[in-house]
Scaffold this motif. Structure first.
Motif, PDB file in Angstrom:
ATOM      1  N   UNK A 174      73.748 -58.471  42.233  1.00  0.00           N
ATOM      2  CA  UNK A 174      73.186 -58.273  43.565  1.00  0.00           C
ATOM      3  C   UNK A 174      73.725 -56.992  44.188  1.00  0.00           C
ATOM      4  N   UNK A 175      75.024 -56.846  44.201  1.00  0.00           N
ATOM      5  CA  UNK A 175      75.619 -55.687  44.871  1.00  0.00           C
ATOM      6  C   UNK A 175      75.224 -54.371  44.212  1.00  0.00           C
ATOM      7  N   UNK A 176      75.175 -54.354  42.889  1.00  0.00           N
ATOM      8  CA  UNK A 176      74.782 -53.130  42.190  1.00  0.00           C
ATOM      9  C   UNK A 176      73.357 -52.729  42.504  1.00  0.00           C
ATOM     10  N   UNK A 185      68.252 -60.515  36.709  1.00  0.00           N
ATOM     11  CA  UNK A 185      67.983 -61.602  37.658  1.00  0.00           C
ATOM     12  C   UNK A 185      66.672 -62.303  37.326  1.00  0.00           C
ATOM     13  N   UNK A 186      65.648 -61.527  36.973  1.00  0.00           N
ATOM     14  CA  UNK A 186      64.354 -62.121  36.617  1.00  0.00           C
ATOM     15  C   UNK A 186      64.469 -63.002  35.381  1.00  0.00           C
ATOM     16  N   UNK A 236      63.591 -70.153  44.619  1.00  0.00           N
ATOM     17  CA  UNK A 236      64.385 -70.649  45.754  1.00  0.00           C
ATOM     18  C   UNK A 236      65.879 -70.607  45.424  1.00  0.00           C
ATOM     19  N   UNK A 237      66.250 -71.157  44.274  1.00  0.00           N
ATOM     20  CA  UNK A 237      67.668 -71.148  43.899  1.00  0.00           C
ATOM     21  C   UNK A 237      68.203 -69.730  43.744  1.00  0.00           C
ATOM     22  N   UNK A 238      67.424 -68.860  43.121  1.00  0.00           N
ATOM     23  CA  UNK A 238      67.882 -67.482  42.936  1.00  0.00           C
ATOM     24  C   UNK A 238      68.026 -66.783  44.287  1.00  0.00           C
ATOM     25  N   UNK A 239      67.124 -67.052  45.211  1.00  0.00           N
ATOM     26  CA  UNK A 239      67.201 -66.438  46.536  1.00  0.00           C
ATOM     27  C   UNK A 239      68.428 -66.932  47.293  1.00  0.00           C
ATOM     28  N   UNK A 240      68.695 -68.228  47.226  1.00  0.00           N
ATOM     29  CA  UNK A 240      69.900 -68.763  47.872  1.00  0.00           C
ATOM     30  C   UNK A 240      71.148 -68.159  47.228  1.00  0.00           C
ATOM     31  N   UNK A 241      71.166 -68.089  45.907  1.00  0.00           N
ATOM     32  CA  UNK A 241      72.323 -67.514  45.204  1.00  0.00           C
ATOM     33  C   UNK A 241      72.521 -66.050  45.580  1.00  0.00           C
ATOM     34  N   UNK A 292      71.439 -76.443  50.613  1.00  0.00           N
ATOM     35  CA  UNK A 292      70.239 -76.099  49.838  1.00  0.00           C
ATOM     36  C   UNK A 292      69.828 -77.265  48.943  1.00  0.00           C
ATOM     37  N   UNK A 293      70.805 -77.969  48.401  1.00  0.00           N
ATOM     38  CA  UNK A 293      70.495 -79.094  47.509  1.00  0.00           C
ATOM     39  C   UNK A 293      69.940 -80.303  48.253  1.00  0.00           C
ATOM     40  N   UNK A 294      70.155 -80.375  49.550  1.00  0.00           N
ATOM     41  CA  UNK A 294      69.603 -81.488  50.326  1.00  0.00           C
ATOM     42  C   UNK A 294      68.073 -81.484  50.341  1.00  0.00           C
TER      43      UNK A 294
END
Length: 118
Positions: free
Chosen positions: A30-32, A51-52, A83-88, A111-113
């Protein structure tokens, strides 16, 4: 991806995101990509592909979960993976800004709720 249920895969993925991004080094994926401008487009593109690829792995695992009845038939594996990737990714950005590990774990837990029932 080896966890017995899709929800456990999601929990392991988000818990791993919290652990990995709250280390001193943060998250290169993400940072890179955020820091790379035009001169760093090759690095940015490689990180985007990474990431993809992981989003695709999650999607495929969630498709399997739908097929096995672990997720409801109307669950959208692509959307769940994104969704999971966006939260991560958000966890990674917040961690880079100094948000505490416990606070980020609460975000992962929240997020898991919203996870679809089996």
């Amino acid at each position: 991806m080896q966890e017995p249920t899709a929800r456990q895969v999601a929990a392991a993925f988000l818990d791993g995101s919290v652990r990995a991004t709250t280390r001193p080094t943060g998250c290169l994926g993400v940072q890179g990509a955020l820091a790379a401008g035009d001169p760093g487009s090759d690095a940015r593109d490689a990180l985007t592909a990474w990431r993809d690829e992981h989003t695709s792995l999650l999607r495929d695992r969630f498709r399997q979960a739908v097929d096995e009845g672990d997720l409801p038939p109307d669950a959208d594996p692509e959307l769940l993976a994104r969704y999971l990737m966006t939260v991560a990714n958000g966890i990674a950005v917040q961690a880079a800004g100094g948000t505490a590990r416990d606070d980020l774990q609460q975000v992962a837990d929240m997020a898991l709720r919203s996870w679809p029932p089996a």
